[in-house]
Design an enzyme around this catalytic site. Structure first.
Site, short mmCIF file in Angstrom:
data_model
loop_
_atom_site.label_atom_id
_atom_site.label_comp_id
_atom_site.label_asym_id
_atom_site.label_seq_id
_atom_site.Cartn_x
_atom_site.Cartn_y
_atom_site.Cartn_z
N GLY A 137 0.82 -1.20 0.00
CA GLY A 137 0.00 0.00 0.00
C GLY A 137 0.86 1.25 0.00
N THR A 138 0.46 2.22 -0.82
CA THR A 138 1.17 3.49 -0.90
C THR A 138 0.37 4.42 -1.80
OG1 THR A 138 3.31 4.52 -1.36
CG2 THR A 138 2.54 2.89 -2.92
N THR A 139 0.80 5.65 -1.89
CA THR A 139 0.24 6.59 -2.86
C THR A 139 1.38 7.43 -3.44
OG1 THR A 139 -1.84 6.76 -1.63
CG2 THR A 139 -1.40 8.45 -3.28
N ASP B 204 3.74 9.74 -0.56
CA ASP B 204 3.62 9.64 0.89
C ASP B 204 4.87 8.94 1.43
OD1 ASP B 204 3.02 6.99 0.00
OD2 ASP B 204 2.01 6.62 1.90
N LYS C 213 10.26 7.46 -0.61
CA LYS C 213 9.69 6.77 -1.77
C LYS C 213 10.04 7.43 -3.10
CE LYS C 213 5.88 4.81 0.86
NZ LYS C 213 4.42 4.60 0.96
#
Length: 272
Positions: free
Chosen positions: A62-64, A79, A95
């Site tokens: 999970g990430t954006t 994020d 990231k």
């Protein structure tokens, strides 16, 4: 006739050529011992996924992350939250991979896969620039990465990245994933929160917006994704890619942005 005693030949000292050859061999493409299955994921499911077996190990990611091209360059916004299943491993993961002074990459999926292969891409880009005495194009860099990961297709890599930079053709943005897919575009978002980020990004995007508006759009898009996506959060880091290279614009904590973007009204406040 000359008789040579092979048992008593002395070991010669390594020459400069041998040393350089060893260094070049070390710099070649990293090699891994691959599992003896065409698709390890399918093999594990077929072998261990039956009613009497415990729940199979699930690799949840999970990430954006997002990037978009506008009149003033390219904005990259990400994020910083890292999760291991339901466990929050870190809120300060970097990231954005700084591939070269003119190229940036993002990470979504497996942190180890993204970090390792994008740093390997950076090494290859620097070697290219040393040999050819010119900056590598964004298209060439993204193609190199796509070819690398395609050779490991089906072996469990988890990677969704955006390669962005400014070359002789102008600002360029590419998306590359672990299957070797390579797409060229103007706006991309990757990760579990990308659906929410796309909504804000597509609504607020204008080609002729100024730099501050672009920074705010990237920040807002990722923030609203972190607000709704449980696997995104931490700090929001914004980068700006221009003709002379990239620079980091800001790093804002999501909790502070919550106070900025949401006008919290007490439930028991009397109506006017």
């Amino acid at each position: 006739m000359i008789n040579i005693d092979f048992d008593n030949i002395e070991q010669s000292q390594p020459t400069l050529y041998d040393t350089l050859a060893s260094d070049v061999k070390f710099l070649n493409t990293p090699h891994f011992e691959l599992p003896p299955n065409a698709n390890p994921g399918d093999f594990l499911r077929e072998t261990f996924d039956h009613p009497s077996a415990p729940k199979a190990l699930e690799f949840a990611h999970g990430t954006t992350t997002l990037a978009f091209v506008y009149g003033g360059g390219i904005i990259v916004s990400v994020d910083s939250k890292s999760t291991q299943g339901p466990y929050v491993a870190s809120r300060s993961v970097k990231k954005v991979i700084e591939i070269t002074p003119t190229l940036l990459g993002t990470m979504a999926g497996g942190a180890a896969d993204c970090s390792f292969w994008e740093r390997e891409l950076g090494r290859r880009c620097r070697l290219y620039e040393l040999r050819n005495k010119e900056l590598i194009s964004v298209a060439a860099a993204s193609k190199i990465l796509a070819n690398i990961v395609y050779s490991y297709k089906g072996y469990g890599l988890s990677m969704g990245t955006m390669i962005t930079g400014w070359d002789k053709t102008g600002p360029q943005l590419y998306y590359v994933d672990n299957d070797g897919t390579r797409l060229h575009g103007q706006r991309f978002s990757c990760g579990s929160g990308s659906t929410y980020a796309y909504g804000v990004l597509d609504t607020g995007f204008k080609w002729d917006m100024n730099d501050e508006e672009a920074y705010e759009l990237g920040r807002r898009a990722v923030y609203h994704a972190t607000h709704r996506d449980a696997y995104s959060g931490g700090a929001i880091n914004v980068y700006h890619v221009q003709k002379d290279g990239w620079k980091k614009i800001s790093s804002d904590d999501c909790f502070k942005l919550y106070q900025k973007y949401y006008n919290i009204v007490p439930i028991n406040k009397p109506a006017n």
